[in-house]
Design a protein around this motif. Structure first.
Motif, PDB file in Angstrom:
ATOM      1  N   ILE A   1       0.287  -1.076  -0.149  1.00  0.00           N
ATOM      2  CA  ILE A   1      -0.033   0.729   0.209  1.00  0.00           C
ATOM      3  C   ILE A   1       0.924   1.104  -0.366  1.00  0.00           C
ATOM      4  O   ILE A   1       0.024   1.872  -0.667  1.00  0.00           O
ATOM      5  N   ASN A   2       1.638   1.402   0.552  1.00  0.00           N
ATOM      6  CA  ASN A   2       2.934   2.940   0.598  1.00  0.00           C
ATOM      7  C   ASN A   2       4.238   2.319  -0.093  1.00  0.00           C
ATOM      8  O   ASN A   2       4.941   3.424   0.183  1.00  0.00           O
ATOM      9  N   ALA A   3       4.316   1.466  -1.120  1.00  0.00           N
ATOM     10  CA  ALA A   3       5.219   1.102  -1.728  1.00  0.00           C
ATOM     11  C   ALA A   3       5.755   2.142  -2.063  1.00  0.00           C
ATOM     12  O   ALA A   3       4.675   2.292  -3.103  1.00  0.00           O
ATOM     13  N   ARG A   4       6.853   2.868  -2.704  1.00  0.00           N
ATOM     14  CA  ARG A   4       7.530   3.761  -3.158  1.00  0.00           C
ATOM     15  C   ARG A   4       8.847   3.515  -3.982  1.00  0.00           C
ATOM     16  O   ARG A   4       9.693   1.969  -3.791  1.00  0.00           O
ATOM     17  N   GLY A   5       9.405   4.039  -5.535  1.00  0.00           N
ATOM     18  CA  GLY A   5      10.481   4.266  -5.810  1.00  0.00           C
ATOM     19  C   GLY A   5      10.578   2.270  -6.300  1.00  0.00           C
ATOM     20  O   GLY A   5       9.942   1.895  -6.606  1.00  0.00           O
ATOM     21  N   GLU A   6      12.142   1.917  -5.695  1.00  0.00           N
ATOM     22  CA  GLU A   6      12.411   0.685  -6.237  1.00  0.00           C
ATOM     23  C   GLU A   6      11.864  -0.849  -5.941  1.00  0.00           C
ATOM     24  O   GLU A   6      11.812  -1.547  -6.209  1.00  0.00           O
ATOM     25  N   GLN A   7      11.107  -0.287  -4.485  1.00  0.00           N
ATOM     26  CA  GLN A   7      10.588  -1.569  -4.036  1.00  0.00           C
ATOM     27  C   GLN A   7       9.112  -1.262  -4.445  1.00  0.00           C
ATOM     28  O   GLN A   7       8.980  -2.092  -5.461  1.00  0.00           O
ATOM     29  N   LEU A   8       8.395  -0.291  -5.581  1.00  0.00           N
ATOM     30  CA  LEU A   8       7.525  -0.400  -6.381  1.00  0.00           C
ATOM     31  C   LEU A   8       7.558  -1.102  -7.591  1.00  0.00           C
ATOM     32  O   LEU A   8       6.872  -1.588  -7.821  1.00  0.00           O
ATOM     33  N   LYS A   9       8.916  -0.817  -8.020  1.00  0.00           N
ATOM     34  CA  LYS A   9       8.951  -1.293  -9.196  1.00  0.00           C
ATOM     35  C   LYS A   9       9.378  -2.337  -9.346  1.00  0.00           C
ATOM     36  O   LYS A   9       9.026  -3.513 -10.314  1.00  0.00           O
ATOM     37  N   ARG A  10       9.784  -3.601  -8.053  1.00  0.00           N
ATOM     38  CA  ARG A  10      10.289  -4.860  -8.273  1.00  0.00           C
ATOM     39  C   ARG A  10       8.838  -5.345  -8.117  1.00  0.00           C
ATOM     40  O   ARG A  10       8.307  -5.891  -8.236  1.00  0.00           O
ATOM     41  N   PHE A  11       7.884  -4.942  -7.612  1.00  0.00           N
ATOM     42  CA  PHE A  11       6.344  -5.347  -6.760  1.00  0.00           C
ATOM     43  C   PHE A  11       5.623  -5.065  -8.425  1.00  0.00           C
ATOM     44  O   PHE A  11       5.004  -6.517  -8.798  1.00  0.00           O
TER      45      PHE A  11
END
Length: 270
Positions: free
Chosen positions: A72-82
């Motif tokens: 829900i709160n992912a941003r940046g590289e974490q969101l891209k990996r997700f």
């Protein structure tokens, strides 16, 4: 646990009407390599759960985590990996594919965005391999989607999702718009991909018969709540909830005599 949906709730707002709560404290856990079916009638909240899992919409409460990532709160590289690891196949293969892009561009777009294959030749080779994997002819990669059937378009959509090497595939009623014979082909394809790629699949459907062949575990939803959850054999052979029994009773029976007997038994209870 690969992905966890923990007590999420979601409401939709349509001013000036009061908000309508469509999900009530939904909890679902997904293991690596398993296929789980989300089943229920239209309006039961299946697609809303899928969209929350994909971080396309945000629930008002609860948590969603994937492999250590707060979705829900992912941003940046974490969101891209997700975004790379969790892919989605939509219901309508006619609306989910850009008609102005060739098959090569559609399937290879994710490879370019995630920088998996930097060169044009490497991407083209990878697209050809994925097309063969899903039962398409690589020589057709320069064609546009208008020249393909509905079943072929859904194979293109599946190929596009698989190209980046995801760990979870979320399928939102991917066979609902297809003929019955084509539905079986797509289900068999997904089952093959699950086994070959050790892929976890979340399969949304309104028909229990559709998920029986693919999913080891089934979650039954009714009015935004989970009314029953269990393995395939338990759900089909020993359903505990009346709503689950009604869904099973609605499954078409190819034997006319058995169908008549089942209808007679149902009417006897009324």
């Amino acid at each position: 646990m690969l992905m966890s949906v923990d007590c999420i709730s979601k409401s939709y707002h349509a001013f000036p009407n009061p908000p309508v709560k469509v999900l009530h404290d939904i909890t679902i856990n997904i293991k690596a390599g398993e296929a789980i079916g989300l089943v229920g009638e239209s309006g039961s909240g299946k697609s809303t759960i899928a969209k929350c899992m994909m971080a396309l919409i945000k629930p008002e409460q609860g948590q969603i985590s994937y492999d250590g990532i707060d979705v829900i709160n992912a941003r940046g590289e974490q969101l891209k990996r997700f975004r790379r690891d969790v892919q989605m196949v939509f219901q309508d293969p006619y609306g989910s594919l850009n008609p102005r892009m060739t098959v090569e561009e559609l399937i290879g777009e994710g490879l370019l965005i995630h920088k998996i294959e930097p060169s044009i030749s490497a991407r083209r080779k990878r697209v050809g391999e994925i097309m063969e994997m899903v039962g398409l002819n690589p020589s057709d990669m320069d064609r546009y989607t208008r020249s393909f059937s509905g079943g072929q378009r859904q194979r293109i959509a599946i190929a596009r999702a698989l190209a980046v090497g995801p760990r979870i595939l979320v399928c939102d009623e991917p066979v609902a718009a297809l003929d019955v014979s084509v539905q079986a082909q797509v289900i068999n394809l997904l089952k093959d991909m699950q086994e070959k790629l050790d892929l976890a699949i979340v399969f949304v459907a309104h028909d229990l018969a559709v998920v029986r062949h693919l999913c080891e575990r089934i979650v039954v939803l009714h009015k935004g709540r989970i009314v029953e959850e269990g393995d395939r054999d338990a759900i089909f052979n020993h359903p505990q909830d009346e709503y689950t029994r009604s869904l099973l009773a609605a499954v078409p029976v190819p034997d006319p005599a058995l169908g008549r007997a089942r209808r007679a038994a149902r009417h006897a209870k009324i």
